[in-house]
Design a protein around this motif. Structure first.
Motif, PDB file in Angstrom:
ATOM      1  N   ALA A   1       4.912  -2.735 -19.922  1.00  0.00           N
ATOM      2  CA  ALA A   1       3.710  -2.334 -19.190  1.00  0.00           C
ATOM      3  C   ALA A   1       3.599  -3.088 -17.868  1.00  0.00           C
ATOM      4  O   ALA A   1       3.171  -2.524 -16.856  1.00  0.00           O
ATOM      5  N   SER A   2       4.001  -4.345 -17.855  1.00  0.00           N
ATOM      6  CA  SER A   2       3.939  -5.141 -16.623  1.00  0.00           C
ATOM      7  C   SER A   2       4.872  -4.579 -15.553  1.00  0.00           C
ATOM      8  O   SER A   2       4.504  -4.503 -14.375  1.00  0.00           O
ATOM      9  N   VAL A   3       6.060  -4.194 -15.955  1.00  0.00           N
ATOM     10  CA  VAL A   3       7.003  -3.591 -15.003  1.00  0.00           C
ATOM     11  C   VAL A   3       6.420  -2.292 -14.455  1.00  0.00           C
ATOM     12  O   VAL A   3       6.513  -2.008 -13.249  1.00  0.00           O
ATOM     13  N   ALA A   4       5.794  -1.509 -15.317  1.00  0.00           N
ATOM     14  CA  ALA A   4       5.181  -0.255 -14.875  1.00  0.00           C
ATOM     15  C   ALA A   4       4.006  -0.520 -13.932  1.00  0.00           C
ATOM     16  O   ALA A   4       3.832   0.190 -12.933  1.00  0.00           O
ATOM     17  N   ILE A   5       3.205  -1.535 -14.223  1.00  0.00           N
ATOM     18  CA  ILE A   5       2.070  -1.886 -13.360  1.00  0.00           C
ATOM     19  C   ILE A   5       2.572  -2.300 -11.981  1.00  0.00           C
ATOM     20  O   ILE A   5       2.058  -1.852 -10.952  1.00  0.00           O
ATOM     21  N   VAL A   6       3.583  -3.149 -11.959  1.00  0.00           N
ATOM     22  CA  VAL A   6       4.160  -3.582 -10.683  1.00  0.00           C
ATOM     23  C   VAL A   6       4.722  -2.376  -9.929  1.00  0.00           C
ATOM     24  O   VAL A   6       4.502  -2.226  -8.722  1.00  0.00           O
ATOM     25  N   GLY A   7       5.409  -1.507 -10.631  1.00  0.00           N
ATOM     26  CA  GLY A   7       5.986  -0.327  -9.985  1.00  0.00           C
ATOM     27  C   GLY A   7       4.941   0.603  -9.396  1.00  0.00           C
ATOM     28  O   GLY A   7       5.101   1.097  -8.271  1.00  0.00           O
ATOM     29  N   VAL A   8       3.866   0.827 -10.124  1.00  0.00           N
ATOM     30  CA  VAL A   8       2.827   1.741  -9.644  1.00  0.00           C
ATOM     31  C   VAL A   8       2.105   1.161  -8.435  1.00  0.00           C
ATOM     32  O   VAL A   8       1.956   1.819  -7.405  1.00  0.00           O
ATOM     33  N   ILE A   9       1.653  -0.075  -8.548  1.00  0.00           N
ATOM     34  CA  ILE A   9       0.855  -0.648  -7.459  1.00  0.00           C
ATOM     35  C   ILE A   9       1.711  -0.904  -6.222  1.00  0.00           C
ATOM     36  O   ILE A   9       1.289  -0.589  -5.093  1.00  0.00           O
TER      37      ILE A   9
ATOM     38  N   PRO B   1      -6.380   7.305  -0.994  1.00  0.00           N
ATOM     39  CA  PRO B   1      -5.875   8.630  -0.588  1.00  0.00           C
ATOM     40  C   PRO B   1      -5.749   9.537  -1.813  1.00  0.00           C
ATOM     41  O   PRO B   1      -5.113   9.167  -2.799  1.00  0.00           O
ATOM     42  N   PRO B   2      -6.408  10.684  -1.789  1.00  0.00           N
ATOM     43  CA  PRO B   2      -6.467  11.537  -2.981  1.00  0.00           C
ATOM     44  C   PRO B   2      -5.096  12.006  -3.453  1.00  0.00           C
ATOM     45  O   PRO B   2      -4.328  12.574  -2.687  1.00  0.00           O
ATOM     46  N   GLY B   3      -4.808  11.722  -4.690  1.00  0.00           N
ATOM     47  CA  GLY B   3      -3.610  12.228  -5.336  1.00  0.00           C
ATOM     48  C   GLY B   3      -2.406  11.312  -5.309  1.00  0.00           C
ATOM     49  O   GLY B   3      -1.526  11.445  -6.159  1.00  0.00           O
ATOM     50  N   LEU B   4      -2.341  10.392  -4.379  1.00  0.00           N
ATOM     51  CA  LEU B   4      -1.156   9.543  -4.271  1.00  0.00           C
ATOM     52  C   LEU B   4      -1.047   8.594  -5.460  1.00  0.00           C
ATOM     53  O   LEU B   4      -0.046   8.592  -6.177  1.00  0.00           O
ATOM     54  N   PHE B   5      -2.067   7.792  -5.672  1.00  0.00           N
ATOM     55  CA  PHE B   5      -2.043   6.861  -6.803  1.00  0.00           C
ATOM     56  C   PHE B   5      -2.001   7.628  -8.119  1.00  0.00           C
ATOM     57  O   PHE B   5      -1.334   7.217  -9.066  1.00  0.00           O
ATOM     58  N   ALA B   6      -2.710   8.759  -8.161  1.00  0.00           N
ATOM     59  CA  ALA B   6      -2.725   9.577  -9.377  1.00  0.00           C
ATOM     60  C   ALA B   6      -1.329  10.079  -9.725  1.00  0.00           C
ATOM     61  O   ALA B   6      -0.920  10.041 -10.888  1.00  0.00           O
ATOM     62  N   ALA B   7      -0.582  10.521  -8.739  1.00  0.00           N
ATOM     63  CA  ALA B   7       0.770  11.038  -8.993  1.00  0.00           C
ATOM     64  C   ALA B   7       1.708   9.923  -9.448  1.00  0.00           C
ATOM     65  O   ALA B   7       2.474  10.101 -10.413  1.00  0.00           O
ATOM     66  N   ILE B   8       1.634   8.776  -8.784  1.00  0.00           N
ATOM     67  CA  ILE B   8       2.511   7.663  -9.165  1.00  0.00           C
ATOM     68  C   ILE B   8       2.160   7.167 -10.569  1.00  0.00           C
ATOM     69  O   ILE B   8       3.041   6.906 -11.388  1.00  0.00           O
ATOM     70  N   ALA B   9       0.861   7.051 -10.855  1.00  0.00           N
ATOM     71  CA  ALA B   9       0.428   6.595 -12.178  1.00  0.00           C
ATOM     72  C   ALA B   9       0.800   7.600 -13.257  1.00  0.00           C
ATOM     73  O   ALA B   9       1.200   7.215 -14.364  1.00  0.00           O
ATOM     74  N   LEU B  10       0.685   8.889 -12.966  1.00  0.00           N
ATOM     75  CA  LEU B  10       1.047   9.915 -13.946  1.00  0.00           C
ATOM     76  C   LEU B  10       2.531   9.856 -14.285  1.00  0.00           C
ATOM     77  O   LEU B  10       2.912   9.962 -15.455  1.00  0.00           O
TER      78      LEU B  10
ATOM     79  N   ARG C   1       1.591   1.032  -2.555  1.00  0.00           N
ATOM     80  CA  ARG C   1       1.508   0.278  -1.298  1.00  0.00           C
ATOM     81  C   ARG C   1       2.656   0.642  -0.353  1.00  0.00           C
ATOM     82  O   ARG C   1       2.453   0.786   0.854  1.00  0.00           O
ATOM     83  N   ILE C   2       3.846   0.812  -0.880  1.00  0.00           N
ATOM     84  CA  ILE C   2       4.997   1.156  -0.039  1.00  0.00           C
ATOM     85  C   ILE C   2       4.812   2.524   0.608  1.00  0.00           C
ATOM     86  O   ILE C   2       5.083   2.706   1.796  1.00  0.00           O
ATOM     87  N   VAL C   3       4.318   3.488  -0.167  1.00  0.00           N
ATOM     88  CA  VAL C   3       4.084   4.813   0.403  1.00  0.00           C
ATOM     89  C   VAL C   3       3.012   4.740   1.492  1.00  0.00           C
ATOM     90  O   VAL C   3       3.133   5.380   2.541  1.00  0.00           O
ATOM     91  N   LEU C   4       1.975   3.947   1.270  1.00  0.00           N
ATOM     92  CA  LEU C   4       0.954   3.780   2.298  1.00  0.00           C
ATOM     93  C   LEU C   4       1.542   3.161   3.564  1.00  0.00           C
ATOM     94  O   LEU C   4       1.209   3.571   4.680  1.00  0.00           O
ATOM     95  N   LEU C   5       2.409   2.174   3.392  1.00  0.00           N
ATOM     96  CA  LEU C   5       3.026   1.535   4.556  1.00  0.00           C
ATOM     97  C   LEU C   5       3.964   2.475   5.296  1.00  0.00           C
ATOM     98  O   LEU C   5       4.048   2.442   6.523  1.00  0.00           O
ATOM     99  N   VAL C   6       4.699   3.310   4.578  1.00  0.00           N
ATOM    100  CA  VAL C   6       5.627   4.251   5.210  1.00  0.00           C
ATOM    101  C   VAL C   6       4.865   5.232   6.102  1.00  0.00           C
ATOM    102  O   VAL C   6       5.317   5.582   7.192  1.00  0.00           O
ATOM    103  N   PHE C   7       3.690   5.656   5.659  1.00  0.00           N
ATOM    104  CA  PHE C   7       2.901   6.610   6.429  1.00  0.00           C
ATOM    105  C   PHE C   7       1.850   5.945   7.310  1.00  0.00           C
ATOM    106  O   PHE C   7       0.941   6.618   7.799  1.00  0.00           O
TER     107      PHE C   7
END
Length: 179
Positions: free
Chosen positions: A112-120, A78-87, A124-130
């Motif tokens: 970095a591992s905590v950030a990777i877990v948080g982003v991915i 989905p355009p922009g979702l992963f980009a916004a979370i990663a940014l 996924r949580i935002v995708l599940l909510v919608f």
């Protein structure tokens, strides 16, 4: 090429963009016709985190946002979702980079591992909510694990081929600002 000049700054920014474009190109190549056993690690995310923690000035927000948005579009997310979370995660890591300068690698890897877990997982949580269709949880967890495990490889690659290392105490950039 160890001096901090404006030309090196722009060379490293363009190198980051070209590395990410190369990773996207490899993702799009039809190398296998059958589904793979393991999901691919998110190397673009690892690159962004590595460069943000090591040299924050090489990955400005506009460049990270542009690359992540392009990756969203090319990799059918989905355009922009992963980009916004990663940014958001990259900017948080950039704000912590000066405090992690004197820490051992294990602390940087954990951060970095905590950030990777948080982003991915956040993605996924935002995708599940919608109610957007997402990969199985097992696939997501394997991708997180592989991304965390490829982080030291990305750091080694960046150090070996681009000389990307943490700034030393008292080091200044091309504009005379302390790093």
């Amino acid at each position: 090429m160890t001096e901090n000049t404006v030309s090196r700054l722009w060379f490293m920014r363009s190198a980051f963009a070209l590395l990410c474009a190369g990773v996207m190109f490899l993702h799009l190549l039809p190398l296998e016709t059958r589904p793979g056993y393991f999901p691919a690690p998110d190397i673009i995310l690892s690159l962004a985190f590595c460069w943000a923690l090591r040299r924050p000035e090489f990955v400005p927000a506009f460049l990270v946002a542009l690359i992540m948005l392009l990756a969203d579009l090319l990799l059918s997310r989905p355009p922009g979702l992963f980009a916004a979370i990663a940014l958001i995660a990259v900017e948080m890591l950039k704000s912590r980079a000066s405090r992690l300068r004197d820490m051992p690698f294990s602390v940087e890897w954990f951060t970095a591992s905590v950030a990777i877990v948080g982003v991915i997982l956040g993605h996924r949580i935002v995708l599940l909510v919608f109610f957007v269709e997402a990969f199985a949880l097992k696939t997501t967890l394997v991708q997180i694990l592989l991304t965390i495990l490829c982080y030291p490889v990305v750091i080694g690659f960046s150090w070996l081929f681009f000389g990307l290392k943490k700034p030393t105490l008292g080091e200044v950039n091309a504009l005379g600002q302390r790093l």
